[in-house]
Write an enzyme that holds these catalytic residues in place. Sequence first.
Site, PDB file in Angstrom:
ATOM      1  N   LYS A 112      14.580  -1.303  -9.070  1.00 31.45           N
ATOM      2  CA  LYS A 112      13.257  -1.797  -8.709  1.00 31.45           C
ATOM      3  C   LYS A 112      12.908  -3.091  -9.459  1.00 31.45           C
ATOM      4  CE  LYS A 112      11.997   2.323  -6.551  1.00 31.45           C
ATOM      5  NZ  LYS A 112      13.070   3.211  -6.850  1.00 31.45           N
TER       6      LYS A 112
HETATM    7  C1  LIG Z   1      13.589   4.074  -5.910  1.00 34.23           C
HETATM    8  C2  LIG Z   1      14.924   4.613  -6.192  1.00 34.23           C
HETATM    9  C3  LIG Z   1      15.753   5.052  -5.154  1.00 34.23           C
HETATM   10  C4  LIG Z   1      15.310   5.058  -3.712  1.00 34.23           C
HETATM   11  O1  LIG Z   1      15.128   3.765  -3.209  1.00 34.23           O
HETATM   12  P1  LIG Z   1      14.314   3.551  -1.837  1.00 34.23           P
HETATM   13  O2  LIG Z   1      14.197   2.080  -1.694  1.00 34.23           O
HETATM   14  O3  LIG Z   1      12.991   4.216  -2.028  1.00 34.23           O
HETATM   15  O4  LIG Z   1      15.090   4.181  -0.759  1.00 34.23           O
HETATM   16  C5  LIG Z   1      17.022   5.476  -5.482  1.00 34.23           C
HETATM   17  N1  LIG Z   1      17.439   5.514  -6.759  1.00 34.23           N
HETATM   18  C6  LIG Z   1      16.662   5.113  -7.776  1.00 34.23           C
HETATM   19  C7  LIG Z   1      17.183   5.202  -9.165  1.00 34.23           C
HETATM   20  C8  LIG Z   1      15.379   4.644  -7.533  1.00 34.23           C
HETATM   21  O5  LIG Z   1      14.615   4.243  -8.546  1.00 34.23           O
END
Ligand SMILES: *Cc1c(COP(=O)(O)O)cnc(C)c1O
Length: 465
Positions: A112
């Site tokens: 993120k």
């Molecule tokens: C947010 C997240 C996901 C999922 O990603 P999306 O974009 O919501 O599909 C998977 N793994 C981790 C570690 C995350 O932080």
Amino acid sequence: MRYVSTRGHAAELDFAGVLLAGLAEDGGLYVPTAWPVFSAPALRALRGLPYAELAARVIAPFVGESIPFRDLQAMCRRAYAQFDSKAVVPLVQLDSSLFALELFHGPTLAFKDLALQLAGHLFEYVLANQDKRVRIVGATSGDTGSAAIEAMAGRDKIDITILHPAGKTSEVQRRQMTTVRAANVLNVAVEGNFDDCQDLVKAMFADTDFRTDMGLSAVNSINWARIAAQIPYYVSAALALGAPDREVAVAVPTGNFGNVLAAWAASKMGVPVEKFIVASNRNDILFRFLSANDMSVREVTPSYSPSMDIGVSSNFERLLFEFLDRDTDYTASTLRDFRTTGKMPVPDTVWHAVKRQFTGYRLDDAGTLTEIAKFYRETGYLADPHSVIGLAAARECAPVGMPVIAVVTAHPAKFPDAMEKAVGFRPALPARLADLYEREEFLVHAPNDLAHIEGLVRNFANRNV
Ligand SMILES: *Cc1c(COP(=O)(O)O)cnc(C)c1O
């Protein structure tokens, strides 16, 4: 570049507009009016660029006139200078065709950061030219919250409130949010699960008076700017593996469908991604959809991969919209039916079209631990409980002989309990977070109640008055 809502009844906006708006006013999601396309020579010209440069060039067509290229470039450089890898998104080869794309080298150790570090700069930049303050509200199942808080803490003209499900994130995840000491940050632990938190955020946005009054803004993966900022790492990894002259597959551990949608966007822009492998944990709505056209809501149960503990994958709406040939009325009615009945009526022809590109995979908790241990034993690679589902999916579902990019979405030290169960030890936190367990926490608890939460946001906004 202009943006339209998937549901057809919101104002068309430019990039700065969609950045601040997040969700469209008709409840839909903003999408670009047309996909920018890079020709094969244009893609080849991106090979070997430093990541920040490549990112600026890939994101530029989406930003359009909103921000001059030089400023965008400067923001990309500053955002990705915070990463502890020179490559920013290093690609690690695990076997002859499996490549781990490490997206955890940012400040909060999850992918993120790639989008949110840049979003922090974009927000401040756009707001500097405007005479208003925004209040970001968001829901998190773990990683979005800390990445958003880290990106927005201390920034001018921005308040940020993050709702997380009390007791349902890992301790590291919670502490990464609650130990940030900044006057513009409010953490709320909600009695409920992630979907409750997400519903509360959606309800605040649907409350037009409140939304306008507070100047609400979102940084959830429904925000188009985040998707745009996630496209470059797919471009970069595919180029490293021979694109545009060679096809690749991607495997993505998925929750809200944002990250995999960014991969799909890269393909719309000309990157030859032949297969999208969508990896889920026991909360497997996408797997059920892809295997049996059963997009139906079930209760969310906590797993070892909390950031994928999601009952409804909001970003799927953008894909549906495209596969319905951008029919806004049909998209709106499909989502309305989904809301009221808990089952999304996707026409079989559309389902088959999606299936040609997307494959679902599911792994439960026991399988997750087994695969962590197995990958560690066989390749020496220590993958966290989210990423390992993508890695296992890549091995199981990738077309034979095709290189597959498995995205590694978090550092294993974020999930020490699960890692210890799988491999018998707790991975060490990187130096910048080594004292996390000693830091003071700042948070308030709240019931799953809209009026209560709106009161908290309002009081926080008025704190200096
Ligand atoms: C947010 C997240 C996901 C999922 O990603 P999306 O974009 O919501 O599909 C998977 N793994 C981790 C570690 C995350 O932080």
